[in-house]
Design a protein around this motif. Structure first.
Motif, mmCIF file in Angstrom:
data_model
loop_
_atom_site.group_PDB
_atom_site.id
_atom_site.type_symbol
_atom_site.label_atom_id
_atom_site.label_comp_id
_atom_site.label_asym_id
_atom_site.label_seq_id
_atom_site.Cartn_x
_atom_site.Cartn_y
_atom_site.Cartn_z
ATOM 1 N N LYS A 50 -43.946 -13.917 22.109
ATOM 2 C CA LYS A 50 -43.770 -13.120 23.332
ATOM 3 C C LYS A 50 -44.840 -12.049 23.467
ATOM 4 C CE LYS A 50 -40.716 -13.471 25.919
ATOM 5 N NZ LYS A 50 -40.673 -14.410 27.069
ATOM 6 N N ARG A 51 -45.159 -11.444 22.335
ATOM 7 C CA ARG A 51 -46.135 -10.349 22.349
ATOM 8 C C ARG A 51 -47.485 -10.804 22.899
ATOM 9 N NH1 ARG A 51 -45.291 -8.518 16.680
ATOM 10 N NH2 ARG A 51 -43.105 -8.333 17.216
ATOM 11 N N GLU A 53 -47.934 -12.943 25.285
ATOM 12 C CA GLU A 53 -47.885 -13.330 26.698
ATOM 13 C C GLU A 53 -48.599 -12.305 27.558
ATOM 14 O OE1 GLU A 53 -43.984 -13.989 28.185
ATOM 15 O OE2 GLU A 53 -43.781 -15.913 27.172
ATOM 16 N N GLU A 54 -49.439 -12.810 28.444
ATOM 17 C CA GLU A 54 -50.128 -11.931 29.385
ATOM 18 C C GLU A 54 -49.960 -12.518 30.779
ATOM 19 O OE1 GLU A 54 -51.829 -9.087 29.051
ATOM 20 O OE2 GLU A 54 -51.570 -8.934 26.876
ATOM 21 N N PRO A 55 -50.023 -11.697 31.784
ATOM 22 C CA PRO A 55 -49.998 -12.246 33.140
ATOM 23 C C PRO A 55 -51.193 -13.183 33.338
ATOM 24 C CG PRO A 55 -50.498 -9.891 33.179
ATOM 25 C CD PRO A 55 -50.108 -10.238 31.790
ATOM 26 N N SER A 56 -51.083 -14.077 34.307
ATOM 27 C CA SER A 56 -52.144 -15.055 34.529
ATOM 28 C C SER A 56 -53.458 -14.358 34.885
ATOM 29 C CB SER A 56 -51.747 -15.987 35.673
ATOM 30 O OG SER A 56 -51.616 -15.244 36.866
ATOM 31 N N PHE A 59 -53.619 -13.233 38.337
ATOM 32 C CA PHE A 59 -52.887 -12.003 38.621
ATOM 33 C C PHE A 59 -53.709 -10.780 38.216
ATOM 34 C CE2 PHE A 59 -50.044 -8.618 37.075
ATOM 35 C CZ PHE A 59 -49.459 -8.288 38.277
ATOM 36 N N ALA A 60 -54.319 -10.882 37.064
ATOM 37 C CA ALA A 60 -55.158 -9.770 36.615
ATOM 38 C C ALA A 60 -56.244 -9.482 37.651
ATOM 39 C CB ALA A 60 -55.769 -10.088 35.258
ATOM 40 N N ARG A 62 -56.041 -10.158 40.804
ATOM 41 C CA ARG A 62 -55.383 -9.615 41.991
ATOM 42 C C ARG A 62 -55.194 -8.105 41.858
ATOM 43 N NH1 ARG A 62 -49.989 -12.672 42.568
ATOM 44 N NH2 ARG A 62 -48.783 -10.830 43.029
ATOM 45 N N ILE A 63 -54.748 -7.696 40.669
ATOM 46 C CA ILE A 63 -54.532 -6.265 40.444
ATOM 47 C C ILE A 63 -55.863 -5.515 40.482
ATOM 48 C CG2 ILE A 63 -53.832 -4.572 38.713
ATOM 49 C CD1 ILE A 63 -51.471 -5.780 39.986
ATOM 50 N N GLU A 64 -56.877 -6.101 39.854
ATOM 51 C CA GLU A 64 -58.189 -5.452 39.870
ATOM 52 C C GLU A 64 -58.692 -5.273 41.306
ATOM 53 O OE1 GLU A 64 -60.370 -4.629 37.160
ATOM 54 O OE2 GLU A 64 -58.736 -4.956 35.743
ATOM 55 N N LYS B 14 -50.515 -3.265 32.214
ATOM 56 C CA LYS B 14 -50.005 -4.390 33.017
ATOM 57 C C LYS B 14 -49.370 -5.491 32.165
ATOM 58 C CE LYS B 14 -54.253 -7.096 33.793
ATOM 59 N NZ LYS B 14 -55.268 -6.299 33.074
ATOM 60 N N TYR B 18 -45.592 -6.587 32.674
ATOM 61 C CA TYR B 18 -45.366 -7.985 33.044
ATOM 62 C C TYR B 18 -44.367 -8.647 32.090
ATOM 63 C CZ TYR B 18 -46.202 -12.993 33.192
ATOM 64 O OH TYR B 18 -46.031 -14.346 33.244
ATOM 65 N N GLU B 32 -44.816 -11.003 38.283
ATOM 66 C CA GLU B 32 -46.121 -10.534 38.749
ATOM 67 C C GLU B 32 -45.996 -9.715 40.031
ATOM 68 O OE1 GLU B 32 -48.726 -13.940 38.940
ATOM 69 O OE2 GLU B 32 -49.042 -13.921 36.773
ATOM 70 N N VAL B 125 -40.669 -6.818 20.911
ATOM 71 C CA VAL B 125 -41.901 -7.313 21.525
ATOM 72 C C VAL B 125 -42.874 -6.164 21.762
ATOM 73 C CG1 VAL B 125 -42.902 -8.557 23.467
ATOM 74 C CG2 VAL B 125 -40.679 -9.246 22.568
#
Lengths: 320, 166
Positions: A50-51, A53-56, A59-60, A62-64, B14, B18, B32, B125
């Motif tokens: 789980k640790r 896991e990052e957003p796609s 998405f990164a 999109r945020i930028e 983020k 997330y 998201e 986590v």
């Protein structure tokens, strides 16, 4: 670690009493046997997965982009999802344009919320009144060659005269260039038309092609067809500021447009012939009911409120 | 908070936001969207962010509030879907592989009550201290420990039940 110590630690873990350091020790212990999938160990494996896991990546990005746009345009209001979406659609090219031309320090931003109006004096002594949900940006100080400002929404300008330093209002691709004059400019993003009404002096207005609009005149830029049309100035263009609505033999068609803008309510007429009725009268600080009451009384027109719309009915005015 | 500070201190959160949103909403796309909404809110509040002692805890708290609001409307469908997912994903009659163990636990964690799931996630986590978890959830220290304990025990028992593993 001996067995007894380990068992103590595990028991403590299940009591919810271990410190973060102790949990690290447990994890290190379990990691020594990678094939161990016991009920004690497996959750640690899971947490570890789980640790990571990052957003796609999309998405990164999109945020930028979002942040980039916010940094560039300093949008400070809530409820802007739509606007921001629009900004994103316009794309990075535009945001880079903004960044490169306005990214320098000293950009001032003034915004009004729904129902809010405000007045500001710019560094050159120009006075600007902002109507609601409007954003104005300008550099402080202005550049030497010209005075650039950026407008989204509606504002009335009394521009301090300086022939050596033109005053340019940017509204998307359309710009309004003046030296010293007073005019109202309406450029809300949800409207198809950009509306200019000149009170004093003269104004150069347009995108690829420009027209000169003088005192008492107006111009409308149709954003879809990219056409400019000059018109007589609408006396009620800045009613939002003066709180005055003036009609002088004005056709109902135009009256209703003014009322829609001023009161933010939609109208409908039962009989299109009503649109040709004319009315003369001036209202100061009037409510919608007062205005409709007076018009109704003089033209024998009735109104009802149905589903958030004002429906006007009555006989046509021909022969009156 | 300046734009630069915002970029350096807030944007790097983020991933954590997330993961937390995803653990609460069980849906990557919604997570998201949720985080994007949080960033917009944070941006509008950036002037006051410098006064926040623990930005990570603060933003996780915002994320939780927003997610719980979103869940109120869609809550009911979840459980049935998850039951089916467990049955089809995991073949329980043979030795599990690590990947499968993780997948099984993913499902089992989703079945924990929200508070247990939240506390477990924040602790295991994100590696937060107990007092940070109290800040995010508004629970008292003792309550956090008890909830954490319950979550760990429940997860172990459920895992044992599905795998026959001791």
């Amino acid at each position: 670690m001996d067995k007894e110590k380990l068992d103590d630690l595990i028991a403590k873990y299940y009591r919810g009493e271990t410190s973060l350091e102790e949990e690290e020790i447990l994890l290190a212990h379990y990691n020594r046997v990678p094939s161990d999938l016991s009920a004690d160990r497996a959750p640690f494996l899971y947490f570890d997965a789980k640790r990571k896991e990052e957003p796609s990546a999309a998405f990164a990005d999109r945020i930028e982009d979002l942040m980039g746009n916010m940094l560039a345009t300093k949008i400070t209001r809530l409820g802007l999802m739509l606007r921001i979406a629009a900004v994103l659609i316009v794309g990075l090219g535009l945001s880079w344009y903004f960044l490169s031309t306005k990214g320098a320090s000293g950009i001032q931003i003034l915004t009004t919320k729904a129902g809010e109006q405000t007045r500001i004096v710019l560094p050159d002594s120009t006075v600007v009144w902002l109507n609601e949900t409007t954003e104005l940006q300008y550099p402080d100080p202005f550049q030497e060659q010209q005075r650039d400002i950026w407008l989204k929404g509606e504002a009335y300008f009394e521009v301090h005269s300086n022939t050596a330093q033109p005053f340019i209002v940017h509204t998307g691709e359309v710009s309004t260039t003046v030296v010293g004059t007073a005019f109202n400019l309406r450029s809300y993003e949800n409207e198809q038309t950009l509306a200019l009404d000149v009170t004093h002096g003269s104004v150069r207005f347009g995108a690829e092609k420009n027209v000169v609009v003088v005192q008492g005149q107006g111009a409308r830029f149709d954003l879809k067809h990219r056409e400019i049309e000059t018109t007589p100035s609408n006396p009620n263009a800045r009613a939002w500021k003066t709180r005055q609505l003036a009609f002088d033999g004005t056709a109902m068609r135009d009256i209703l447009l003014d009322l829609e803008r001023y009161f933010h309510v939609p109208f409908e007429v039962e009989d299109p012939a009503l649109l040709r009725c004319t009315f003369t009268g001036t209202f100061q600080n009037a409510t919608l009911e007062e205005v409709l009451g007076a018009i109704g009384y003089s033209l024998h027109v009735h109104y009802t409120l149905q589903g958030g719309k004002y429906i006007l009915s009555g006989q046509n005015c021909e022969g009156k | 908070m300046h734009s630069e500070e915002f970029k350096n201190n807030v944007l790097p959160l983020k991933g954590a936001l997330y993961r937390f949103a995803k653990s609460l909403l069980n849906n990557p796309e919604e997570a998201e969207d949720c985080v994007q909404e949080i960033f917009l809110k944070l941006w509008t509040r950036r002037a006051s962010l410098s006064t926040i002692a623990n930005l990570k805890a603060y933003t996780l708290q915002m994320t939780r509030n927003l997610c719980l609001d979103k869940l109120k409307s869609t809550k009911h469908m979840m459980l049935d879907v998850e039951q089916i997912a467990i049955a089809s994903d995991v073949n329980l009659h043979r030795q599990l592989e690590a990947r499968e163990a993780v997948a099984l636990l993913e499902h089992l964690v989703k079945r924990l009550p929200e508070l247990q799931r939240t506390v477990l996630h924040l602790r295991s986590v994100e590696g937060l201290e107990i007092n940070e978890i109290t800040e995010i959830t508004g629970m008292r220290v003792e309550h956090v420990r008890v909830t954490l304990s319950r979550a760990r025990i429940t997860l172990r028992q459920a895992y044992e039940k599905y795998t026959g593993h001791g």
